[in-house]
Design an enzyme around this catalytic site. Structure first.
Site, PDB file in Angstrom:
ATOM      1  N   GLY A  61      41.741  36.512  39.610  1.00 53.48           N
ATOM      2  CA  GLY A  61      43.049  37.147  39.442  1.00 53.48           C
ATOM      3  C   GLY A  61      43.969  36.392  38.493  1.00 53.48           C
ATOM      4  CB  SER A 109      34.735  39.698  39.123  1.00 50.85           C
ATOM      5  OG  SER A 109      35.602  39.887  38.049  1.00 50.85           O
ATOM      6  CE  LYS A 124      36.387  36.579  34.540  1.00 47.52           C
ATOM      7  NZ  LYS A 124      37.351  37.326  33.745  1.00 47.52           N
ATOM      8  CG  HIS A 126      39.763  28.860  34.825  1.00 44.94           C
ATOM      9  ND1 HIS A 126      40.455  29.754  35.605  1.00 44.94           N
ATOM     10  CD2 HIS A 126      39.323  29.568  33.756  1.00 44.94           C
ATOM     11  CE1 HIS A 126      40.433  30.950  35.025  1.00 44.94           C
ATOM     12  NE2 HIS A 126      39.765  30.858  33.907  1.00 44.94           N
ATOM     13  CE1 TYR A 142      42.653  40.613  41.825  1.00 40.59           C
ATOM     14  CE2 TYR A 142      41.799  41.754  43.757  1.00 40.59           C
ATOM     15  CZ  TYR A 142      42.099  41.740  42.409  1.00 40.59           C
ATOM     16  OH  TYR A 142      41.829  42.859  41.649  1.00 40.59           O
ATOM     17  NE  ARG A 168      33.985  44.297  37.407  1.00 37.45           N
ATOM     18  CZ  ARG A 168      33.469  44.778  38.537  1.00 37.45           C
ATOM     19  NH1 ARG A 168      32.618  45.777  38.494  1.00 37.45           N
ATOM     20  NH2 ARG A 168      33.768  44.250  39.709  1.00 37.45           N
ATOM     21  CB  THR A 213      44.311  38.738  33.827  1.00 37.48           C
ATOM     22  OG1 THR A 213      43.031  38.187  33.516  1.00 37.48           O
ATOM     23  CG2 THR A 213      44.896  39.426  32.630  1.00 37.48           C
ATOM     24  CD1 TRP A 214      48.690  41.353  38.692  1.00 38.37           C
ATOM     25  CD2 TRP A 214      47.335  41.149  40.461  1.00 38.37           C
ATOM     26  NE1 TRP A 214      49.178  42.143  39.701  1.00 38.37           N
ATOM     27  CE2 TRP A 214      48.361  42.036  40.796  1.00 38.37           C
ATOM     28  CE3 TRP A 214      46.347  40.868  41.425  1.00 38.37           C
ATOM     29  CZ2 TRP A 214      48.444  42.644  42.053  1.00 38.37           C
ATOM     30  CZ3 TRP A 214      46.423  41.478  42.667  1.00 38.37           C
ATOM     31  CH2 TRP A 214      47.468  42.353  42.971  1.00 38.37           C
ATOM     32  NE  ARG A 238      38.825  39.801  43.274  1.00 34.34           N
ATOM     33  CZ  ARG A 238      38.388  40.548  42.281  1.00 34.34           C
ATOM     34  NH1 ARG A 238      38.138  39.990  41.098  1.00 34.34           N
ATOM     35  NH2 ARG A 238      38.222  41.841  42.433  1.00 34.34           N
TER      36      ARG A 238
HETATM   37  P1  A3P Z   1      37.032  42.938  38.775  1.00 36.08           P
HETATM   38  O1  A3P Z   1      35.977  42.480  37.835  1.00 36.08           O
HETATM   39  O2  A3P Z   1      36.609  42.850  40.201  1.00 36.08           O
HETATM   40  O3  A3P Z   1      37.584  44.279  38.446  1.00 36.08           O
HETATM   41  P2  A3P Z   1      40.546  36.972  35.961  1.00 36.08           P
HETATM   42  O4  A3P Z   1      41.860  37.542  35.549  1.00 36.08           O
HETATM   43  O5  A3P Z   1      40.667  35.748  36.807  1.00 36.08           O
HETATM   44  O6  A3P Z   1      39.626  36.832  34.815  1.00 36.08           O
HETATM   45  O7  A3P Z   1      39.907  38.029  36.961  1.00 36.08           O
HETATM   46  C1  A3P Z   1      39.537  39.291  36.529  1.00 36.08           C
HETATM   47  C2  A3P Z   1      39.545  40.220  37.707  1.00 36.08           C
HETATM   48  O8  A3P Z   1      40.893  40.585  38.031  1.00 36.08           O
HETATM   49  C3  A3P Z   1      38.819  41.513  37.407  1.00 36.08           C
HETATM   50  O9  A3P Z   1      38.266  41.940  38.658  1.00 36.08           O
HETATM   51  C4  A3P Z   1      39.961  42.401  36.938  1.00 36.08           C
HETATM   52  O10 A3P Z   1      39.678  43.775  37.000  1.00 36.08           O
HETATM   53  C5  A3P Z   1      41.045  41.991  37.905  1.00 36.08           C
HETATM   54  N1  A3P Z   1      42.408  42.268  37.419  1.00 36.08           N
HETATM   55  C6  A3P Z   1      42.888  42.105  36.158  1.00 36.08           C
HETATM   56  N2  A3P Z   1      44.167  42.479  36.101  1.00 36.08           N
HETATM   57  C7  A3P Z   1      44.525  42.887  37.337  1.00 36.08           C
HETATM   58  C8  A3P Z   1      45.739  43.407  37.889  1.00 36.08           C
HETATM   59  N3  A3P Z   1      46.814  43.579  37.155  1.00 36.08           N
HETATM   60  N4  A3P Z   1      45.741  43.721  39.189  1.00 36.08           N
HETATM   61  C9  A3P Z   1      44.639  43.563  39.951  1.00 36.08           C
HETATM   62  N5  A3P Z   1      43.460  43.077  39.487  1.00 36.08           N
HETATM   63  C10 A3P Z   1      43.404  42.743  38.187  1.00 36.08           C
END
Ligand code: A3P
Length: 320
Positions: A72, A164, A70, A134, A222, A286, A74-75, A156
């Site tokens: 970032g 999150s 959680k 992780h 993040y 989210r 995925t980003w 983050r």
């Molecule tokens: P929130 O739950 O605060 O919205 P992970 O990728 O480590 O699982 O983390 C998920 C978090 O990153 C979620 O935060 C999600 O919305 C956010 N997230 C996913 N893709 C993103 C992107 N492209 N840019 C910014 N935040 C992103």
């Protein structure tokens, strides 16, 4: 290669039985290993971590993208994938770009899940290999360090991570987990009793490694990535050995990747379908905001978190 999953779970049964055990996030049994808590099972687990440590074969060109869940992940996966593959998929606006149709987690596998479970010797057709993980720094296979592989860490703000993770847990339809209130969440979180917790120790290890060898470990936040995505993206590209040329910059290649990997674009692409059973693609998108915790934590909760963070990060120049 592992014939089946049962063999991994069986293989480490005895070893794990000797580790300290506590109930943690969502009622899961967590096991303490090398100073961190792990769940047990077939994904993101103590078993798959041990399997990686024992069997994974590193290549010196590998790139590891490390995070706490959680933070970032995925980003970061999307950004790194888009950077290193930008010659292969020339126009990121075209539907042929993998990130236009697939979850970033499909484009970049997780070391201690996708790989450990199936083929510890996995060799994708494209180099360099990109992996998400992780795993704490201490748990990474020694060969990653010996081979001089590049590691990118994204951290983050812990209050945003906590919130999150709270919402992520609610979306998982997994009978093994029990729902928690925010109070209970705060309690397990501050005790470090989440998978890969304690959060603070995880961050500090990677931070230390990045100060000791900044050419090998890049420490990102993040928050910085949100604030100044284009410049941070360029820094990431340079670190990975794929710097943008002047011509590319003039042609808008940086902005193209910023857009491709933006929260809005990825959320749209991942509206439907499941990433895996019980985990819808949209679970990973989210709000994507900085400071969203403000609407969900009480003043007292926030203070508890701030006090721990101040104490744990004392002497560390980490601003999130
Ligand atoms: P929130 O739950 O605060 O919205 P992970 O990728 O480590 O699982 O983390 C998920 C978090 O990153 C979620 O935060 C999600 O919305 C956010 N997230 C996913 N893709 C993103 C992107 N492209 N840019 C910014 N935040 C992103």
């Amino acid at each position: 290669e592992y014939a089946n999953l049962a063999s991994i779970l069986d293989r480490y049964k005895e070893k794990i039985a000797a580790f300290p055990k506590e109930k943690g996030w969502m009622g899961l049994d967590l096991y303490m290993y090398q100073g961190f808590w792990y769940s047990s099972g077939d994904i993101f687990s103590i078993e798959t971590t041990l399997a990686v440590q024992e069997t994974f074969q590193v290549h010196s060109t590998d790139i590891y993208l490390a995070t706490q869940p959680k933070s970032g992940t995925t980003w970061l996966k999307a950004l790194a994938f888009a950077i290193v593959n930008r010659k292969r998929y020339k126009k990121s606006t075209l539907s042929t770009h993998p990130l236009r149709s697939a979850n970033p987690h499909k484009c970049v596998p997780f070391l201690e899940t996708d790989i450990a479970k199936k083929t510890p010797t996995y060799l994708p057709e494209n180099q360099p290999r990109l992996f998400g993980t992780h795993m704490p720094y201490i748990a990474l296979p020694q060969s990653i360090h010996d081979s001089g592989c590049r590691i990118v860490y994204m951290c983050r703000n812990p209050k945003d991570v906590l919130v999150s993770l709270f919402h992520f847990g609610k979306k998982l339809s997994d009978r093994l987990r029990t729902e928690m209130s925010m109070d209970e969440m705060l309690e397990v979180y501050t005790k470090g009793l989440t998978p890969y917790g304690p959060y603070w120790d995880h961050v500090k290890e990677y931070y230390k490694a990045s100060t000791e060898d900044p050419t090998r470990v890049l420490f990102l936040t993040y928050e910085d990535m949100k604030k100044d995505t284009a410049n941070k993206l360029k820094q990431l590209a340079e670190f990975l050995g794929y710097p943008f040329t002047e011509e590319e910059e003039a042609n808008g290649a940086v902005e193209e990747i910023v857009r491709l990997c933006s929260f809005e674009t990825l959320k749209e692409v991942n509206q439907h379908g499941n990433f895996r059973e019980g985990v819808p693609n949209n679970t990973f998108f989210r709000e994507g905001k900085v400071g969203g915790w403000n609407n969900e934590l009480t003043k007292e909760m926030s203070q508890i978190m701030d006090d721990i963070t101040t104490e744990k990060f004392q002497g560390f120049d980490i601003s999130i």
